[in-house]
Design an enzyme around this catalytic site. Structure first.
Site, short mmCIF file in Angstrom:
data_model
loop_
_atom_site.label_atom_id
_atom_site.label_comp_id
_atom_site.label_asym_id
_atom_site.label_seq_id
_atom_site.Cartn_x
_atom_site.Cartn_y
_atom_site.Cartn_z
N ASN A 107 0.88 -1.18 0.00
CA ASN A 107 0.00 0.00 0.00
C ASN A 107 0.91 1.23 0.00
O ASN A 107 1.51 1.56 1.01
CB ASN A 107 -0.88 -0.02 1.26
CG ASN A 107 -1.67 1.28 1.41
OD1 ASN A 107 -1.79 2.05 0.46
ND2 ASN A 107 -2.19 1.52 2.61
N LYS A 143 0.17 4.29 -0.33
CA LYS A 143 -0.45 5.50 0.23
C LYS A 143 -0.21 6.70 -0.70
O LYS A 143 -0.18 6.54 -1.90
CB LYS A 143 0.07 5.76 1.64
CG LYS A 143 0.02 4.51 2.52
CD LYS A 143 0.22 4.84 3.96
CE LYS A 143 0.39 3.57 4.75
NZ LYS A 143 0.29 3.76 6.18
N HIS A 177 -9.40 1.40 4.55
CA HIS A 177 -8.14 1.55 5.31
C HIS A 177 -8.39 2.48 6.50
O HIS A 177 -9.16 3.44 6.39
CB HIS A 177 -7.06 2.12 4.39
CG HIS A 177 -5.69 2.04 5.00
ND1 HIS A 177 -5.26 2.97 5.93
CD2 HIS A 177 -4.68 1.14 4.84
CE1 HIS A 177 -4.03 2.63 6.31
NE2 HIS A 177 -3.66 1.54 5.67
N GLU A 213 -6.76 4.81 7.68
CA GLU A 213 -6.51 6.24 7.41
C GLU A 213 -7.70 6.87 6.70
O GLU A 213 -8.02 8.04 6.91
CB GLU A 213 -5.21 6.39 6.59
CG GLU A 213 -3.99 6.12 7.44
CD GLU A 213 -2.77 5.65 6.67
OE1 GLU A 213 -2.75 5.72 5.44
OE2 GLU A 213 -1.82 5.18 7.34
N GLU A 236 -5.40 -4.89 10.35
CA GLU A 236 -4.39 -3.87 10.58
C GLU A 236 -4.68 -3.12 11.88
O GLU A 236 -5.49 -2.18 11.88
CB GLU A 236 -4.38 -2.86 9.43
CG GLU A 236 -4.09 -3.45 8.08
CD GLU A 236 -3.52 -2.40 7.14
OE1 GLU A 236 -2.41 -2.61 6.65
OE2 GLU A 236 -4.15 -1.35 6.94
N GLY A 249 2.49 2.20 10.69
CA GLY A 249 3.49 3.27 10.61
C GLY A 249 4.19 3.56 11.92
O GLY A 249 4.96 4.52 12.00
N SER A 274 3.37 -2.25 10.28
CA SER A 274 4.82 -2.34 10.51
C SER A 274 5.39 -3.71 10.20
O SER A 274 6.29 -4.18 10.91
CB SER A 274 5.16 -1.91 11.95
OG SER A 274 4.80 -0.55 12.13
#
Ligand code: PEP
Length: 257
Positions: free
Chosen positions: A9, A11, A97, A99, A169, A175, A215
């Site tokens: 991904n 991003k 996702h 985010e 996730e 991250g 991660s």
């Protein structure tokens, strides 16, 4: 036997030029995708066409988008439809996702609409689910993720279920450099597979690919991918460098022997 799916991904990284460079680097490092592993890259929308051309030279790595809208077309400024993704040979699409849930108002209900629309258009949704740190501390993580999975599946039938990928996730691991432990990942993946068995049947539960994301790096990929219900990774940071992405693919290939 489920095949590992190693997905990047990207991003909001890599415009068309960097996309070419990164994919050429991945192609060179790989020198042929390992037979038993499937690859996937999800660049930003503006780079999908470039990626589609570059991927013609890399067999075994599919193309995916990071988002899609649930309407066919019309006055939705800034959005992209399933048909547009079909046109650029996108095979997968990431949906929900964290985010997008956190910054762009994505909800369980928009995720469900996008999953349904994608499947209708023969796009394979990679449905992202995961709990916050607070929810884990309050011991609500299993319930929260179960609800997200169930909500996304409301309109998925037995046939479509084969084309769905789930990515677990944990938000606190994305991250942050701190991944879930292999045991935490396995516990959650096992629960997600049981939701699949309840909703569909054992065969569907045994076939669904459940990726871990948060991660995942070359140094921890082996222990995470060794878990019996972890069928691959959705990888952010480490997918932006050809060597770390291909290292994880190689680890998956080793584990597939
Ligand atoms: C992601 O954003 O899907 C992700 C898992 O990112 P990272 O690997 O950088 O934690």
């Amino acid at each position: 036997m489920r095949r590992f799916l190693i997905a990047g991904n990207w991003k909001m990284n890599c415009g068309p030029k960097e996309t070419s460079t990164l994919l050429q680097g991945i192609g060179e490092q790989l020198n042929g995708m390992p037979e038993k592993v499937d690859g996937l890259v999800c660049p930003p929308m503006i780079s999908l066409t470039t990626a589609s051309v570059e991927l013609q030279d890399i067999e075994g790595i599919a193309l995916g988008a990071q988002n899609v809208h649930f309407e066919d077309n019309g006055s939705y400024t800034g959005e992209v439809s399933t048909q547009m993704l079909n046109e650029v040979d996108s095979e997968y699409v990431i949906v929900g996702h964290s985010e997008r849930r956190q910054y762009f108002g994505e909800t369980d209900s928009t995720v469900e609409a996008k999953v349904t629309k994608s499947l209708d258009a023969e796009l394979k949704p990679v449905i992202c689910v995961g709990e916050s740190l607070e929810q884990r501390k309050d011991n609500e993580h299993m319930l929260r993720v179960r609800k997200q999975v169930e909500a996304a599946l409301v309109n998925v039938d037995d046939e479509d279920a084969r084309n769905v990928v789930i990515a677990y996730e944990p938000i606190w691991a994305i991250g942050s450099g701190e991944s879930a432990t292999p045991e935490q990942a396995q516990e959650m993946h096992d629960m997600i597979r049981s939701v699949w068995a309840d909703r569909f049947d054992d065969e569907a539960a045994n076939s669904i690919r459940i990726l871990y994301g948060g991660s995942m790096k070359p140094h921890n990929a082996e222990e995470l991918l060794s878990q019996s219900d972890v069928d691959g990774g959705l990888i952010g940071g480490a997918s932006l460098k050809a060597d770390s992405f291909t290292d994880i693919i190689d680890i998956a290939a080793e584990l597939s022997q």
